[in-house]
Design a protein around this motif. Structure first.
Motif, PDB file in Angstrom:
ATOM      1  N   CYS A  59      -6.908   7.083  -3.216  1.00 25.30           N
ATOM      2  CA  CYS A  59      -6.769   5.959  -2.284  1.00 25.30           C
ATOM      3  C   CYS A  59      -8.115   5.621  -1.642  1.00 25.30           C
ATOM      4  O   CYS A  59      -8.444   4.446  -1.443  1.00 25.30           O
ATOM      5  N   GLU A  75       0.825  -1.201   0.000  1.00 25.42           N
ATOM      6  CA  GLU A  75       0.000   0.000   0.000  1.00 25.42           C
ATOM      7  C   GLU A  75       0.862   1.256   0.000  1.00 25.42           C
ATOM      8  O   GLU A  75       0.517   2.255  -0.635  1.00 25.42           O
ATOM      9  N   LEU A 133      -3.641   5.261   2.631  1.00 19.52           N
ATOM     10  CA  LEU A 133      -2.637   6.236   2.206  1.00 19.52           C
ATOM     11  C   LEU A 133      -1.547   6.380   3.258  1.00 19.52           C
ATOM     12  O   LEU A 133      -1.829   6.488   4.454  1.00 19.52           O
ATOM     13  N   SER A 137       0.280   4.048  -2.798  1.00 24.41           N
ATOM     14  CA  SER A 137      -0.139   5.390  -2.408  1.00 24.41           C
ATOM     15  C   SER A 137       0.894   6.419  -2.855  1.00 24.41           C
ATOM     16  O   SER A 137       0.545   7.530  -3.272  1.00 24.41           O
TER      17      SER A 137
END
Length: 307
Positions: free
Chosen positions: A252, A204, A259, A208
């Motif tokens: 996101c 992630e 994020l 992001s």
């Protein structure tokens, strides 16, 4: 009575100042360890929704309601006016404080920007305030079952397909992430170099960051053509970073990605405060430009699917 008090126009700050001051106050209350609202949860953060229409709020209203929810500890993203809650058989509790959102009264005009009220001939629509309450502030409302959270694997697959469909030139290598205007390309470290955080997985963190740089990519002259120099001067770079921060937050939220703050995030807080205090419409401009960037990227998805 839970309705907001009505002050005279001569004593009440204008809408732009009210929202800007709310965001400034939230940032300053966090002192040196402030985290933007969209970094606060490991489950990601959805766009706030109107409880009556089911529609997602857009632009500055997303940011304004995220900040309100963060500062006041609300657990839901559902909002409605006093009358909207009444129509649903619910009652705003006595003494509850409303949160401010903004909309523009419609006039007959072509090419109107729904976030700033600007038209191609330089005119503006009239900005109007609306006061909304969170579902946590009402009694007698049975909340619907929360939507099933996006499976992390599916979220990453969705984000990967979204980014790939833009056609952006993305190279990997080195230890920095950035967009280079001269080559119109994005440079990213290898995914394996990203580390997880308490709120985001390593994957992630990678996506992001990439969505942040992809928002920068939309600012090119042949895309959204963002130019802040004339208005913001020395702070133009900070404004562009704020647009990228907001753009990544919106994306996101839509894609189900948590994020992660950039390593240099804290360094921009002072710059953003300076810009916001000097111009009460700066955050509106940044949010509107971030929304436009997201809309541009969404259109690329449609083009890819049609092809």
């Amino acid at each position: 009575m839970a309705r907001p008090s009505r002050k005279s126009a001569s004593t009440r700050p204008d809408i732009h100042t009210q929202i800007t001051n709310q965001i400034i106050e939230a940032i300053e209350q966090g002192a040196g360890d402030w985290q933007m609202p969209w970094h606060r949860t490991g489950e990601g953060l959805n766009r706030p929704l109107n409880a009556d229409t089911g529609n997602a709020y857009r632009g500055i209203n997303v940011l304004s309601l995220w900040v309100a929810a963060e500062v006041r500890g609300f657990s839901t993203g559902l909002w409605g006016t006093y009358r909207q809650w009444q129509a649903k058989g619910a009652q705003v509790r006595k003494g509850e404080k409303a949160s401010l959102v903004i909309f523009y009264k419609e006039y007959d005009a072509e090419d109107v920007d729904t976030e700033t009220g600007e038209t191609t001939d330089g005119k503006r629509r009239f900005a109007r305030a609306s006061y909304v309450f969170n579902a946590d502030q009402v009694d007698g409302y049975e909340r619907p079952e929360p939507p099933v959270a996006i499976n992390p694997v599916e979220a990453i697959d969705q984000a990967d397909a979204f980014i790939r469909s833009t056609g952006a030139k993305i190279s990997h290598g080195g230890d920095r992430a950035y967009y280079r205007p001269s080559s119109d390309s994005i440079q990213m470290p290898e995914p394996s170099r990203f580390l997880g955080t308490p709120t985001s997985s390593a994957t992630e963190c990678y996506y992001s960051t990439l969505l942040h740089e992809l928002t920068h990519w939309t600012g090119h002259a042949k895309r959204c053509d963002r130019q802040f120099g004339e208005r913001f001067g020395d702070e133009a770079y900070a404004m562009e970073e704020l647009v990228a921060e907001l753009g990544a937050a919106f994306l996101c939220a839509d894609l189900g990605i948590a994020l992660t703050p950039r390593p240099d995030h804290a360094a921009y807080i002072d710059h953003w405060l300076k810009v916001l205090k000097a111009d009460n419409r700066a955050i509106f401009t940044a949010a509107a430009q971030a929304a436009k960037a997201g809309e541009f990227l969404e259109k690329l998805q449609s083009v890819t699917k049609a092809a």
